[in-house]
Design an enzyme around this catalytic site. Structure first.
Site, mmCIF file in Angstrom:
data_model
loop_
_atom_site.group_PDB
_atom_site.id
_atom_site.type_symbol
_atom_site.label_atom_id
_atom_site.label_comp_id
_atom_site.label_asym_id
_atom_site.label_seq_id
_atom_site.Cartn_x
_atom_site.Cartn_y
_atom_site.Cartn_z
ATOM 1 N N ASP A 62 45.041 27.926 56.933
ATOM 2 C CA ASP A 62 45.328 29.048 56.054
ATOM 3 C C ASP A 62 46.112 28.493 54.878
ATOM 4 O O ASP A 62 47.268 28.082 55.024
ATOM 5 C CB ASP A 62 46.140 30.096 56.810
ATOM 6 C CG ASP A 62 46.544 31.280 55.956
ATOM 7 O OD1 ASP A 62 46.307 31.254 54.731
ATOM 8 O OD2 ASP A 62 47.133 32.226 56.507
ATOM 9 N N ASN A 89 39.074 26.402 46.147
ATOM 10 C CA ASN A 89 38.095 27.490 46.138
ATOM 11 C C ASN A 89 38.511 28.685 46.986
ATOM 12 O O ASN A 89 38.072 29.803 46.716
ATOM 13 C CB ASN A 89 36.747 26.960 46.637
ATOM 14 C CG ASN A 89 35.753 28.070 46.891
ATOM 15 O OD1 ASN A 89 35.191 28.656 45.970
ATOM 16 N ND2 ASN A 89 35.528 28.386 48.163
ATOM 17 N N TYR A 179 43.493 41.307 41.495
ATOM 18 C CA TYR A 179 42.611 40.139 41.541
ATOM 19 C C TYR A 179 42.545 39.477 40.169
ATOM 20 O O TYR A 179 42.624 38.246 40.055
ATOM 21 C CB TYR A 179 41.223 40.563 42.001
ATOM 22 C CG TYR A 179 40.191 39.459 41.998
ATOM 23 C CD1 TYR A 179 40.186 38.495 42.995
ATOM 24 C CD2 TYR A 179 39.224 39.407 41.009
ATOM 25 C CE1 TYR A 179 39.235 37.481 43.004
ATOM 26 C CE2 TYR A 179 38.264 38.402 40.997
ATOM 27 C CZ TYR A 179 38.273 37.441 41.992
ATOM 28 O OH TYR A 179 37.333 36.438 41.992
ATOM 29 N N ALA A 182 45.704 37.565 39.432
ATOM 30 C CA ALA A 182 45.793 36.346 40.230
ATOM 31 C C ALA A 182 44.903 35.252 39.654
ATOM 32 O O ALA A 182 45.302 34.078 39.583
ATOM 33 C CB ALA A 182 45.405 36.638 41.678
#
Length: 274
Positions: A62, A89, A179, A182
């Site tokens: 993680d 990625n 999103y 980020a």
């Protein structure tokens, strides 16, 4: 085999774009450290890379956990001696039912003749809606970059490819402000790290993806009405989403030595953002 003798860490490698990048890097000669949290899909990817004649170390990790990230890079160094390439990625993407509802609202607003109004997206977001994007999509990129540089800086060579998005450079994903923010952070981090390390022959760049036909996007299309699909394609001049393999070819180029790019945000997006 332009990457012969190189070791590449690919995060979020088990499916979709990450898998395409891992396979493309292996096809170019690199050995792969495949990072993901999906054990069964990691096993499938490892087998595919072995059929290409390259070594693969699958690691359940993680990337939002800095301790786990450091352990992964230490294991990679134990197996392969060092790390030459990092592809950041791993990410979570807008794919929940609420995300889909906001996406459809946004696309309809952009592509149909309706009155102008506030979409009410930002004001309706919860703290969870906002915060869920940061651990993996931003902190994970930093943790992996920091760990990789500890191997790349002493050897004075490295390539880092960050996967950003047109969401971070335009209002293309206004349906998901968290999103978008980020991914903008990833683009900004790309530039600052690139300036920091370019003098050590470490080149850091980002791919700001347009629509990628990954499993989450395919799931959206499978459940979309013809009108909703048409709204999406109407916003892309070439009229289709990009394939993971098309994006992966750019990642291979940026991972190699035959370019002069540092701190660049390159956006294959079918003309959606020009």
């Amino acid at each position: 085999m332009t990457l012969q003798g190189r070791t590449a860490v690919v995060t979020g490698a088990a499916q979709g774009l990450g898998k395409a990048i891992a396979l493309a890097l292996a096809s170019a000669g690199a050995d792969i450290v495949a990072c993901d949290i999906q054990d069964d899909k990691l096993a499938d990817l490892t087998e595919e890379i072995h059929t290409l004649g390259r070594a693969c170390l699958p690691v359940r990790c993680d990337v939002s956990d800095p301790v786990a990230v450091d352990q992964m890079f230490a294991e990679a160094a134990d197996w392969f001696g060092t790390v030459h390439i990092l592809v950041n990625n791993a990410a979570i993407v807008p794919s929940s039912p609420a995300d889909t509802e906001r996406r459809n609202l946004h696309y309809a607003y952009l592509t149909t003749p309706i009155g102008r109004r506030s979409l009410g997206i930002t004001s309706s977001l919860t703290d969870e809606d906002w915060l869920k994007w940061w651990d993996v999509n931003v902190h994970g990129v930093f943790y992996c970059t920091r760990a990789a540089l500890r191997y790349m800086e002493p050897q004075r060579h490295g390539r880092i490819v960050n996967i950003s998005s047109i969401a971070g450079m335009s209002a293309a994903s206004a349906h998901s402000p968290g999103y978008s923010a980020a991914k903008a952070a990833v683009a900004s981090l790309t530039k600052t790290v690139a300036l920091d390390v370019a003098g050590a022959n470490i080149l850091v760049n980002a791919i700001a993806c347009g629509g990628v036909l990954t499993p989450p996007f395919q799931a959206y299309l499978d459940n979309a009405t013809p009108e909703q699909k048409n709204s999406l394609y109407q916003m892309i001049p070439v009229g289709r989403l990009g394939t993971p393999e098309e994006y992966a070819s750019l990642a291979v180029y940026l991972a190699g030595d035959n370019h002069y790019l540092a701190g660049q945000i390159i956006s294959p997006n079918g003309g959606a953002v020009i």
